[in-house]
Design a protein around this motif. Structure first.
Motif, short mmCIF file in Angstrom:
data_model
loop_
_atom_site.label_atom_id
_atom_site.label_comp_id
_atom_site.label_asym_id
_atom_site.label_seq_id
_atom_site.Cartn_x
_atom_site.Cartn_y
_atom_site.Cartn_z
N GLN A 1 0.86 -1.18 0.00
CA GLN A 1 0.00 0.00 0.00
C GLN A 1 0.90 1.24 0.00
N ASP A 2 1.67 1.41 1.07
CA ASP A 2 2.70 2.44 1.10
C ASP A 2 4.02 1.72 1.35
N LEU A 3 4.99 2.08 0.56
CA LEU A 3 6.27 1.37 0.65
C LEU A 3 7.18 2.08 1.66
N ARG A 4 7.64 1.34 2.65
CA ARG A 4 8.58 1.88 3.63
C ARG A 4 9.80 0.96 3.64
N VAL A 5 10.92 1.50 3.23
CA VAL A 5 12.15 0.69 3.21
C VAL A 5 13.12 1.28 4.23
N PRO A 6 13.52 0.51 5.21
CA PRO A 6 14.42 1.04 6.23
C PRO A 6 15.83 1.25 5.68
N PRO A 7 16.64 2.05 6.36
CA PRO A 7 18.02 2.26 5.92
C PRO A 7 18.78 0.93 5.83
N ASP A 8 19.67 0.84 4.86
CA ASP A 8 20.56 -0.31 4.65
C ASP A 8 19.82 -1.58 4.23
N ALA A 9 18.53 -1.47 3.93
CA ALA A 9 17.79 -2.68 3.53
C ALA A 9 18.18 -3.08 2.11
N ARG A 10 18.12 -4.39 1.84
CA ARG A 10 18.39 -4.87 0.49
C ARG A 10 17.16 -5.67 0.04
N ARG A 11 16.50 -5.24 -1.04
CA ARG A 11 15.27 -5.90 -1.50
C ARG A 11 15.44 -6.25 -2.98
N VAL B 1 13.65 -7.94 -4.97
CA VAL B 1 12.42 -8.19 -5.75
C VAL B 1 11.87 -6.88 -6.29
N ARG B 2 11.02 -6.99 -7.30
CA ARG B 2 10.37 -5.80 -7.86
C ARG B 2 9.34 -5.29 -6.85
N LEU B 3 9.39 -4.02 -6.55
CA LEU B 3 8.51 -3.45 -5.53
C LEU B 3 7.48 -2.53 -6.18
N LEU B 4 6.20 -2.78 -5.87
CA LEU B 4 5.12 -1.97 -6.43
C LEU B 4 4.36 -1.35 -5.27
N ALA B 5 4.15 -0.03 -5.32
CA ALA B 5 3.45 0.64 -4.23
C ALA B 5 2.20 1.33 -4.76
N LEU B 6 1.08 1.10 -4.07
CA LEU B 6 -0.18 1.73 -4.49
C LEU B 6 -0.26 3.18 -4.00
N GLY B 7 0.46 3.46 -2.93
CA GLY B 7 0.47 4.83 -2.40
C GLY B 7 1.82 5.47 -2.65
N GLY B 8 2.42 6.04 -1.59
CA GLY B 8 3.73 6.66 -1.74
C GLY B 8 4.84 5.74 -1.29
N ALA B 9 6.06 6.27 -1.29
CA ALA B 9 7.21 5.46 -0.85
C ALA B 9 8.21 6.32 -0.10
N GLU B 10 8.73 5.76 0.98
CA GLU B 10 9.81 6.39 1.76
C GLU B 10 10.95 5.37 1.79
N ILE B 11 12.11 5.75 1.30
CA ILE B 11 13.21 4.79 1.21
C ILE B 11 14.40 5.34 2.00
N GLY B 12 14.86 4.54 2.91
CA GLY B 12 15.93 4.97 3.80
C GLY B 12 17.29 5.00 3.12
N ASP B 13 18.25 5.63 3.79
CA ASP B 13 19.60 5.77 3.24
C ASP B 13 20.21 4.39 2.95
N ARG B 14 20.99 4.36 1.92
CA ARG B 14 21.83 3.20 1.56
C ARG B 14 21.02 1.94 1.25
N ALA B 15 19.73 2.07 1.00
CA ALA B 15 18.95 0.89 0.59
C ALA B 15 19.40 0.44 -0.80
N ASP B 16 19.23 -0.85 -1.07
CA ASP B 16 19.64 -1.41 -2.36
C ASP B 16 18.42 -2.12 -2.94
N LEU B 17 17.83 -1.54 -3.99
CA LEU B 17 16.55 -2.04 -4.49
C LEU B 17 16.64 -2.42 -5.97
N ALA B 18 15.70 -3.29 -6.38
CA ALA B 18 15.59 -3.64 -7.81
C ALA B 18 14.65 -2.62 -8.46
#
Lengths: 406, 343
Positions: free
Chosen positions: B86-96, B98-115
């Motif tokens: 629904q709303d994407l929240r990624v904490p700092p230093d997280a590694r995800r 997978v493909r991430l889809l958000a229906l609302g907004g997104a907050e992504i922490g420092d140094r996250a590693d995303l596809a």
């Protein structure tokens, strides 16, 4: 004999230089990557003579174009058609106000005359030309039109790609030939700032420039070559847009191909006879551009020259007219030329095939040798036609290439 | 005919036929006889990557609804795992991965590693975040030194922090603001602006370009090696120079400049149409270019320069590198084939 050898060597070197330049050098871009909200108004001309089999296709493709329709005018030139072409054009013009057919029923038939009449009606400065069997993609008009932001560009040429390659050996060989001609030859000449050629279709020109010399000459069968050299000798450039690709229908039978090539050779020779002496005097061309232009003008002389050279060598050899040491030198020269000179166009085609991602079809490359012999016959016939035209002050008639689409 | 002669003849004919054999096989059983592929629907869209990605992922959002996260294969042919939030929240230093889809907004922490990430609302990413690709429908903010491997696109406005690497393309449906030190290949924004530029407000508009009618008489041709135009000159026509051209401060060129050598514009030059150059283009600053800038070399755009104008778009295209100084506005597109950067 020496002159002949030097000329043939020049052509061989030219082919090899172009191949290396295309394969290894950084390529000069055209203007396709320029996006501009102020597109210039364009008039598209489509010469047609009995084109009911293909008229729908080209008009439907142009209607799908993403070019702003308020800046697009299409003039299909119904040139003395006796089939259903006129009805098709009327149907389209009723539905789309920017399609304004020109029905020619009087005056000489032929592409130059048709283009002249259409130029008189055209509303815009930039003119694009498509043959009736072509199927332009949605962004092709924009890709060609953008070249005219360059104030030096008098004409632009896109790339022609045969659609009916699977029809037989001839169409497959023609695809290889076209690939070499555009992907390598035209692109390399553009990159090296030599003289890329306007090809009469999938291209365009400035109306005011062509009108400045009185329009197209109806007596010239190769109005595209004529335009090319008139442009260069007046200081204009021809841009080549390699990524502005468009499908065409290639001849599917050998007799149709023969007549097409014979007409091209006849028209090209007419232009050569007119421009040969003017080119070296042009103040706008550099020495290497002049050399390339001269070689381009004489390109249709190569097959008869090559054939006569081989025949002369054979006669000299068989009659024992060549001393032993000269035979060795001559043999070495002939073998070298056959390896690196005579086959230079084949290197060009092979490089083009690899650039186009062709793999298996390159296995057909050796067959091009036999087509070259066939072409030589057609080209020689065309040159003889042109010389007879000149001698007898004969007005050539336009021989339209037969369509194969059902 | 003797046997030896016959053998010789057969061998000769065999050698002649040998190079044709692979071709005969290709003719007999064609494996490569289709025409060179031309997409009849191809159209130039500078936001192509982001729009294609949206077409791919939007069907996945409808059935998921509010039931998030719902990981499943994207499809049988390309089993890319994805998650719908629904709303994407990624904490700092997280590694995800997978493909991430958000229906609302997104907050992504420092140094996250995303596809790949798709967000149907606004996105705010911290510093040093790494994406494979990112598409958003709302405003997009990237912190300092973020890395986009492929592309980033937003439907609205993008603020790109200093030192970001923007992959193959960065595009925005509205403004694209770039921080100092960003590197890029292709940009699209209405406008693209570098730090301190007041997008679409403070800078006066350039005079409109002159599309359409250009005849031989429109062109002034200079055949010399170098042409220097004095400061304050007003030239009413197109200019073609076979060598280099240097335009003095405050000059106004009402047409296009085409040069086979380098082009140098001094402070405050106005060119109503295009700059076309076979070498490098250097724009000192404070210039207004009404048309496109096309160079077969590098392009340097000095501070305070505006290219294009509101309610339209133009292009800066270089086969070399493009350098954008501070306070630059480009309405439309920037393409740097060998990479570009914000000074």
């Amino acid at each position: 004999m020496v002159v002949l050898a030097v000329v043939m060597l020049l052509y061989a070197i030219r082919h090899l230089v172009l191949t290396v330049a295309r394969a290894a050098a950084r390529q000069r871009p055209c203007y396709q990557d320029v996006l501009d909200s102020e597109c210039p108004p364009i008039t598209v001309l489509i010469p047609m003579h009995n084109e009911e089999a293909v008229a729908d296709g080209v008009l439907a493709a142009l209607i799908r174009s993403d070019y702003p329709k308020d800046k697009l005018e299409i003039i299909p030139i119904d040139d003395h058609s006796q089939d259903g072409t006129a009805e098709i054009l009327q149907r389209y013009s009723a539905a789309y106000p920017f399609i304004k057919p020109l029905h020619r029923r009087a005056g000489p038939r032929g592409k130059p005359s048709g283009l002249n009449d259409a130029l008189a009606l055209a509303s815009h400065e930039i003119i694009l030309v498509f043959d009736a069997d072509y199927q332009p993609s949605r962004d092709l008009v924009r890709e060609l039109a953008m070249a005219f932001i360059d104030p030096e560009v008098g004409a632009v040429m896109g790339r022609v790609v045969p659609k009916n390659t699977a029809a037989g050996l001839l169409t497959r060989l023609l695809e290889l030939e076209r690939s070499g001609g555009y992907q390598v030859d035209q692109q390399a000449r553009y990159t090296l700032d030599l003289v890329p050629q306007y090809g009469g279709t999938v291209g365009g020109f400035r109306r005011s420039v062509v009108l400045s010399w009185g329009g197209f000459d109806p007596r010239v069968l190769a109005e595209d070559t004529d335009l090319t050299f008139r442009m260069y000798t007046r200081g204009w450039k021809v841009a080549y847009a390699n990524r502005a690709e468009c499908y065409e229908e290639a001849p599917e039978t050998w007799d149709v191909r023969f007549r097409q090539l014979r007409r091209w050779a006849r028209g090209h020779t007419q232009v050569m006879l007119r421009q040969w002496l003017l080119l070296p005097r042009s103040p706008y061309l550099s020495p290497r551009q002049k050399l390339d232009a001269m070689l381009l003008l004489g390109i249709y002389l190569v097959p008869p020259l090559l054939m006569s050279g081989l025949a002369a060598s054979l006669i000299l050899f068989l009659t024992g007219s060549i001393p032993a040491w000269e035979t060795i030198v001559l043999s070495f020269a002939m073998v070298s030329y056959n390896a690196f000179g005579n086959f230079a166009p084949f290197y060009q085609v092979a490089a083009a095939g690899l650039l186009d991602g062709m793999r298996e079809r390159l296995q057909l490359l050796p067959f091009l040798f036999f087509m070259y012999l066939y072409n030589s016959w057609a080209v020689t016939s065309g040159i003889v036609d042109a010389l007879v035209d000149l001698g007898q002050k004969r007005m050539p008639t336009w021989d339209k290439t037969k369509r194969f689409r059902q | 005919m003797s046997l030896e002669a016959l053998v010789l003849l057969v061998a000769f004919l065999g050698l002649l036929a040998l190079p044709l054999m692979p071709g005969f096989r290709e003719l007999w059983r064609p494996r490569d006889n289709q025409p060179i592929d031309i997409d009849p629907n191809a159209t130039a869209n500078p936001r192509e990557a982001g729009l294609s990605f949206r077409q791919l992922v939007r069907p996945l959002l409808a059935p998921a609804g509010a039931a998030a996260p719902a990981p499943s294969p994207l499809d049988a042919a390309r089993p890319t795992p994805y998650e719908v939030h629904q709303d994407l929240r990624v904490p700092p230093d997280a590694r995800r991965p997978v493909r991430l889809l958000a229906l609302g907004g997104a907050e992504i922490g420092d140094r996250a590693d995303l596809a790949d990430v798709y967000v149907d609302g606004p996105v705010r990413a911290g510093a040093d975040v790494r994406f494979s690709a990112l598409a958003a429908e709302g405003d997009l903010t990237l912190g300092a030194r973020c890395v986009v491997e492929e592309w980033v696109d937003t439907e609205t406005t993008a603020w790109i922090g200093p030192g970001c690497e923007l992959g193959r393309s960065a595009s925005a449906g509205r403004e694209l603001h770039l921080g100092a030190g960003c590197v890029f290949r292709r940009l699209w924004g209405l406008p693209i602006s570098t730090e301190t530029a007041a997008a679409g407000e403070a800078m006066p508009e350039a005079a409109p370009g002159r599309p359409g009618l250009r005849t031989i008489d429109d062109v002034v041709v200079w055949a010399g090696r170098r042409l220097t135009l004095p400061a304050g000159l007003v030239l009413e026509r197109d200019l073609v120079v076979y060598g280099e051209v240097e335009v003095g401060a405050g000059s106004v060129i009402r047409g296009t400049i085409k040069a086979h050598g380098a082009i140098q514009l001094a402070e405050g030059v106005q060119v109503d149409a295009n700059l076309i150059c076979r070498r490098d283009v250097r724009i000192a600053g404070g210039a207004r270019i009404g048309g496109n800038v096309v160079a077969e070399g590098d392009v340097f755009i000095g501070p305070g320069t505006q290219i294009g104008q509101k309610d339209g778009f133009k292009s800066v295209y270089a086969t070399g590198r493009v350098t954008l100084s501070a306070d630059v506005l480009v309405f439309g597109r920037v393409v740097a084939e060998r990479g570009g950067s914000v000074a």
